[in-house]
Design an enzyme around this catalytic site. Structure first.
Site, short mmCIF file in Angstrom:
data_model
loop_
_atom_site.label_atom_id
_atom_site.label_comp_id
_atom_site.label_asym_id
_atom_site.label_seq_id
_atom_site.Cartn_x
_atom_site.Cartn_y
_atom_site.Cartn_z
N HIS A 1 26.17 31.41 33.45
CA HIS A 1 25.78 32.75 33.93
C HIS A 1 26.73 33.25 35.03
O HIS A 1 26.33 34.01 35.90
CB HIS A 1 24.35 32.78 34.46
CG HIS A 1 23.37 32.12 33.53
ND1 HIS A 1 22.74 32.81 32.53
CD2 HIS A 1 22.96 30.83 33.42
CE1 HIS A 1 21.95 31.98 31.86
NE2 HIS A 1 22.08 30.76 32.37
N SER B 1 51.09 48.69 41.27
CA SER B 1 50.44 49.99 41.21
C SER B 1 51.42 51.05 41.69
O SER B 1 52.23 50.79 42.59
CB SER B 1 49.20 49.98 42.10
OG SER B 1 48.87 51.29 42.51
N LYS C 1 49.34 45.97 45.38
CA LYS C 1 48.69 45.50 44.16
C LYS C 1 49.57 44.62 43.29
O LYS C 1 50.76 44.85 43.14
CB LYS C 1 48.23 46.70 43.29
CG LYS C 1 47.08 47.49 43.87
CD LYS C 1 45.82 46.66 44.05
CE LYS C 1 45.18 46.26 42.75
NZ LYS C 1 44.41 47.34 42.14
N GLU D 1 44.49 41.95 30.71
CA GLU D 1 43.56 43.03 30.36
C GLU D 1 43.91 43.64 29.01
O GLU D 1 43.04 43.97 28.20
CB GLU D 1 43.61 44.13 31.43
CG GLU D 1 43.10 43.70 32.79
CD GLU D 1 43.51 44.71 33.87
OE1 GLU D 1 43.04 45.85 33.81
OE2 GLU D 1 44.31 44.33 34.75
#
Ligand code: ARG
Length: 473
Positions: A155, A276, A282, A289
């Site tokens: 979980h 970024s 970043k 992704e």
């Protein structure tokens, strides 16, 4: 006028010509189409259906066309509906009469089914290779971090400590099953439709086994109607792609989580990260992704083909022309994803100390403390409650189980002795899980051996597949 234009008075409208064409997609199958035609022509000559001279002219003509396509010297005409028409009409332009005899005893229906099966076999082989490569990377990474321990989760909550190697090998088994699924898809495509002609077979004395053998197929499809209308092998391939994409997506998700500042378990190489345009600090796991995101289009292609096939009467229907784009897209997408994932993992830094420190939070020893009591005679269910209470005490004090005194333990149960500290030691907890398939270093070393054996078996299988495939390249 098209090659089939004999019974027509006017040509097709420009819009329907473009609508009906599959050339933009199936031109990628030129190798398979040429291999199929060469095998067919050689068989026709062997059977005395065309002359040896015609067969030779066809063979040389097709070889020259292949060379031109590969050199970028071949212009595909919009008048050609598909790769079969494009190659046949160019062949006839080049060698004349003999070119017109190539299509004897054949239809585009068995021709396209043959091309598509050859392509599916080739692509399945490429996927097997890329999947195996990723499997190897995972096994090597597991081996080179054999001592690292991190929290195992259920979980997404800290559950019990596990070896990093154990965690990585879980993925290697997924990719081993993917490899097997890809091989199944290869096998499903491995029977030759040639000789089925349009749908019913033909009156020419074809030798179907000869063409099948020539093209590296294991056998012929026993029913001509099935031969021209079956696309199950593509569904098998699409399914194999979908499950593999799902596994990649799960691994990608863990990489996204693990590279976040909250986890910090891994640091991706700059080569596998992006920045970024506005936030200078970043470093984003874009490629993980994107792998996760690409799964959607692979699933979409499987669903598209399932829906296209639904309700089609026997035998060939033009709907079947919609079968190839998804095959090419899914396999191409997956090949890229597998390759990027292998590079991302092999260049990442696994922050073993951060993982180990994370094990000191989240009461990872709780099960083992309960086991401690159960092994001293307390029914496990009761032990569970006692330790649950101790966790509550920790929550209130804002500490972990290791911070409790032996007095705290003894107060909770008189079965606790001073040796309780041993039950709280993360390394001992891991080492104690000696069950076959468990996370102890000993069990994981056994598992690694199994992985190595599976890789050797997969390598041998892949070699066999490549040998078959090389015949048509
Ligand atoms: N371009 C077609 C396809 O991909 C080839 C077969 C066409 N056959 C026919 N009878 N129209 O399916």
């Amino acid at each position: 006028m098209a090659l089939w234009g004999g019974r027509f008075e006017v040509g097709v409208a420009t819009s329907t010509q473009e609508f009906g064409a599959s050339l933009p997609v199936d031109k990628h199958l030129y190798r398979e189409d040429i291999a199929g035609s060469k095998a067919h022509a050689a068989m026709l000559a062997c059977q005395g259906i065309i002359s040896d001279a015609d067969a030779l002219a066809i063979r040389d003509g097709l070889d020259a066309i292949k060379e031109d396509i590969e050199a970028g010297a071949f212009t595909f005409s919009v008048d050609d509906e598909d790769i079969h028409m494009a190659i046949e009409s160019e062949l006839t332009r080049r060698i004349g009469e003999a070119g017109k005899r190539l299509h004897t005893g054949r239809s585009r229906n068995d021709q396209v089914a043959t091309d598509t099966r050859l392509a599916a076999k080739h692509l399945a082989g490429q996927l097997m290779e890329a999947t195996l490569k990723l499997g190897r990377v995972l096994v090597e990474t597991a081996e080179s971090h054999s001592g690292a321990i991190l929290p195992g989760y259920t979980h997404l909550q800290h559950a019990q400590p596990v070896l990093l190697a154990h965690h990585l090998l879980a993925y290697s088994w997924m990719f081993k099953r993917d490899f097997d699924r890809q091989k199944n898809a290869f096998d499903a495509a491995d029977a030759c439709p040639l000789g089925a002609a349009a749908l019913a077979g033909t009156s020419y004395p074809l030798d179907r086994r000869m063409t099948a053998f020539e093209l590296g197929f294991t056998g012929v499809i026993p029913n001509s109607l099935d031969a021209v209308s079956d696309r199950d092998f593509l569904l098998d391939l699409q399914y194999a792609c979908s499950v593999c994409a799902m596994h990649l997506s799960r691994l990608a998700e863990e990489i996204v989580l693990w590279s976040s500042s909250e986890f910090g378990f891994i640091t991706l190489s700059d080569a596998y990260s992006t920045g970024s345009s506005i936030m200078p600090q970043k470093k984003n796991p874009d490629f993980a992704e994107l792998i996760r995101g690409k799964t959607g289009r692979v699933y979409g292609n499987l669903m598209q083909l399932l829906v296209t096939m639904k309700g089609l009467p026997l035998a060939y229907n033009k709907d079947l022309q919609e079968d190839k784009e998804g095959m090419l897209d899914s396999t191409h997408t997956l090949l890229q994803c597998l390759d990027v994932m292998a590079g991302m993992i092999s260049t990442a830094t696994f922050n073993e100390d951060v993982m180990r420190r994370a094990c000191d939070r989240g009461y990872l020893a709780a099960t083992d403390v309960a086991d401690y009591l159960a092994k001293r005679g307390m029914p496990f269910r009761e032990a569970h409650a006692v330790v649950g209470h101790l966790v509550l005490v920790c929550e209130k004090r804002g500490c972990d189980l290791v911070d409790l005194t032996s007095e705290d333990f003894k107060q909770a149960s008189n079965l606790f002795g001073d040796d309780i500290a041993g039950a709280l030691d993360i390394e001992s907890i891991v080492a104690a899980r000696t069950t076959e398939g468990g996370t102890s270093p000993k069990a994981v070393a056994q598992q690694l051996k199994l992985c190595r054996t599976a890789i050797v078996a997969a390598e041998a299988m892949l070699e066999l597949v490549h040998t078959h495939d090389a015949m048509n390249r």
